[in-house]
Design an enzyme around this catalytic site. Structure first.
Site, PDB file in Angstrom:
ATOM      1  N   ASP A  98     -18.961  27.384   6.930  1.00 43.86           N
ATOM      2  CA  ASP A  98     -19.884  27.478   8.159  1.00 43.86           C
ATOM      3  C   ASP A  98     -19.647  28.237   9.100  1.00 43.86           C
ATOM      4  O   ASP A  98     -18.617  28.800   9.104  1.00 43.86           O
ATOM      5  CB  ASP A  98     -20.551  25.929   8.259  1.00 43.86           C
ATOM      6  CG  ASP A  98     -19.306  25.045   8.482  1.00 43.86           C
ATOM      7  OD1 ASP A  98     -18.114  25.553   8.702  1.00 43.86           O
ATOM      8  OD2 ASP A  98     -19.452  23.652   8.538  1.00 43.86           O
ATOM      9  N   ASN A 137     -21.004  11.929  11.322  1.00 43.34           N
ATOM     10  CA  ASN A 137     -22.501  11.332  11.306  1.00 43.34           C
ATOM     11  C   ASN A 137     -22.854  11.655   9.738  1.00 43.34           C
ATOM     12  O   ASN A 137     -23.727  11.634   9.358  1.00 43.34           O
ATOM     13  CB  ASN A 137     -23.484  12.321  11.863  1.00 43.34           C
ATOM     14  CG  ASN A 137     -23.484  13.656  11.615  1.00 43.34           C
ATOM     15  OD1 ASN A 137     -22.705  14.159  10.775  1.00 43.34           O
ATOM     16  ND2 ASN A 137     -24.440  14.537  12.165  1.00 43.34           N
ATOM     17  N   HIS A 149     -22.147  14.260   7.753  1.00 44.84           N
ATOM     18  CA  HIS A 149     -22.548  15.695   7.450  1.00 44.84           C
ATOM     19  C   HIS A 149     -21.288  16.544   6.705  1.00 44.84           C
ATOM     20  O   HIS A 149     -20.212  16.188   7.023  1.00 44.84           O
ATOM     21  CB  HIS A 149     -22.972  16.562   8.699  1.00 44.84           C
ATOM     22  CG  HIS A 149     -21.922  17.087   9.633  1.00 44.84           C
ATOM     23  ND1 HIS A 149     -22.180  17.547  10.790  1.00 44.84           N
ATOM     24  CD2 HIS A 149     -20.507  17.194   9.344  1.00 44.84           C
ATOM     25  CE1 HIS A 149     -21.027  17.924  11.502  1.00 44.84           C
ATOM     26  NE2 HIS A 149     -20.037  17.921  10.448  1.00 44.84           N
ATOM     27  N   GLU A 161     -26.763  18.689   8.378  1.00 45.62           N
ATOM     28  CA  GLU A 161     -26.878  17.336   9.091  1.00 45.62           C
ATOM     29  C   GLU A 161     -27.660  16.271   8.370  1.00 45.62           C
ATOM     30  O   GLU A 161     -28.573  16.593   7.492  1.00 45.62           O
ATOM     31  CB  GLU A 161     -27.584  17.823  10.326  1.00 45.62           C
ATOM     32  CG  GLU A 161     -26.616  18.844  11.047  1.00 45.62           C
ATOM     33  CD  GLU A 161     -25.399  18.045  11.945  1.00 45.62           C
ATOM     34  OE1 GLU A 161     -24.871  17.051  11.454  1.00 45.62           O
ATOM     35  OE2 GLU A 161     -25.325  18.695  13.235  1.00 45.62           O
TER      36      GLU A 161
END
Ligand code: PGA
Length: 230
Positions: free
Chosen positions: A58, A125, A127, A132
């Site tokens: 990414d 979180n 991800h 996300e």
């Protein structure tokens, strides 16, 4: 040796062996804090990517050369420490005039031959990559708006970076990889790791989609594994 270095040494040594045994592998790599000790060990052990095609997982939408950019981090923590460059190095070019077309190009490249091995970090979180919470399990490689926590976390990668957007390999390409190594360290990841591995599969915790993958190995250090029963 610090616990984190011990964990890194174990993962780094396994990666050396894995790549030595299978030259010509297509390997997708993350950046961030988690893999750094493993990359350091890989380099210290004389690991080589000269026979490996490397893909970056990414990228943040930050200016070229920014210290918090994933390509810059990967060079700093791994590639620059090796004697030889990877056989090939692929990444998403966030400087492309048409970012959607650039994401489609990367998606096609990934789909042409699924990765032999993908290493992933786990966001606080849930991800993976920059997929996300809220994302579908078959999402394509694309531009994403980052969650506030992700933006906050990116700031410490360098120079108070606050990227609002990123690009990420989609869930579909991640899950198409033949083998997944999920790297997780630190007590602050224990709850989310437990949810990812044992909670319901769905968009609330994108890493939970890994439960559907047939070949996932979790490399968690002791604090991160604290809530797992086995
Ligand atoms: P970290 O990031 O390794 O810096 O904790 C992991 C991630 O957000 O994927």
């Amino acid at each position: 040796m610090r616990a984190e270095d011990e964990w890194g040494a174990a993962v780094g040594a396994l990666l050396v062996r894995r790549l030595d045994a299978r030259p010509g592998s297509r390997l997708c790599l993350p950046t961030g804090d988690t893999p750094e000790p493993a990359y350091a060990a890989f380099a210290a052990l004389g690991g080589s990517l000269a026979a490996t095609d490397v893909f970056l997982l990414d990228e943040f939408l930050l200016p070229d050369g920014h210290q918090a950019r994933c390509d810059v981090m990967l060079r700093r923590m791994l590639l620059d420490r090796l004697e030889e460059a990877p056989r090939r190095f692929h990444r998403l070019d966030v400087g492309a005039a048409d970012l959607d077309a650039e994401c489609a190009r990367y998606d096609t490249l990934a789909a042409a031959r699924p990765f032999d091995l993908i290493l992933l970090g786990l966001g606080s979180n849930g991800h993976i990559g920059l997929n996300e919470p809220g994302i579908a399990g078959d999402s394509a490689t694309r531009v994403v708006k980052l969650h506030p926590g992700t933006v906050e976390h990116a700031a410490h990668y360098g120079k108070g970076a606050r990227p609002e957007f990123g690009v990420t390999l989609g869930m579909k390409a991640i899950l198409a990889s033949h083998e997944v190594w999920l790297l997780v360290t630190g007590r602050h990841k224990a709850e989310i790791l437990e949810r990812a591995l044992t909670g319901p599969i769905g968009p609330d915790v994108p890493a939970s989609y890994l439960q559907r993958h047939p070949d996932v190995t979790v490399f968690a250090d002791t604090p991160a594994a604290e809530l797992l029963s086995s």
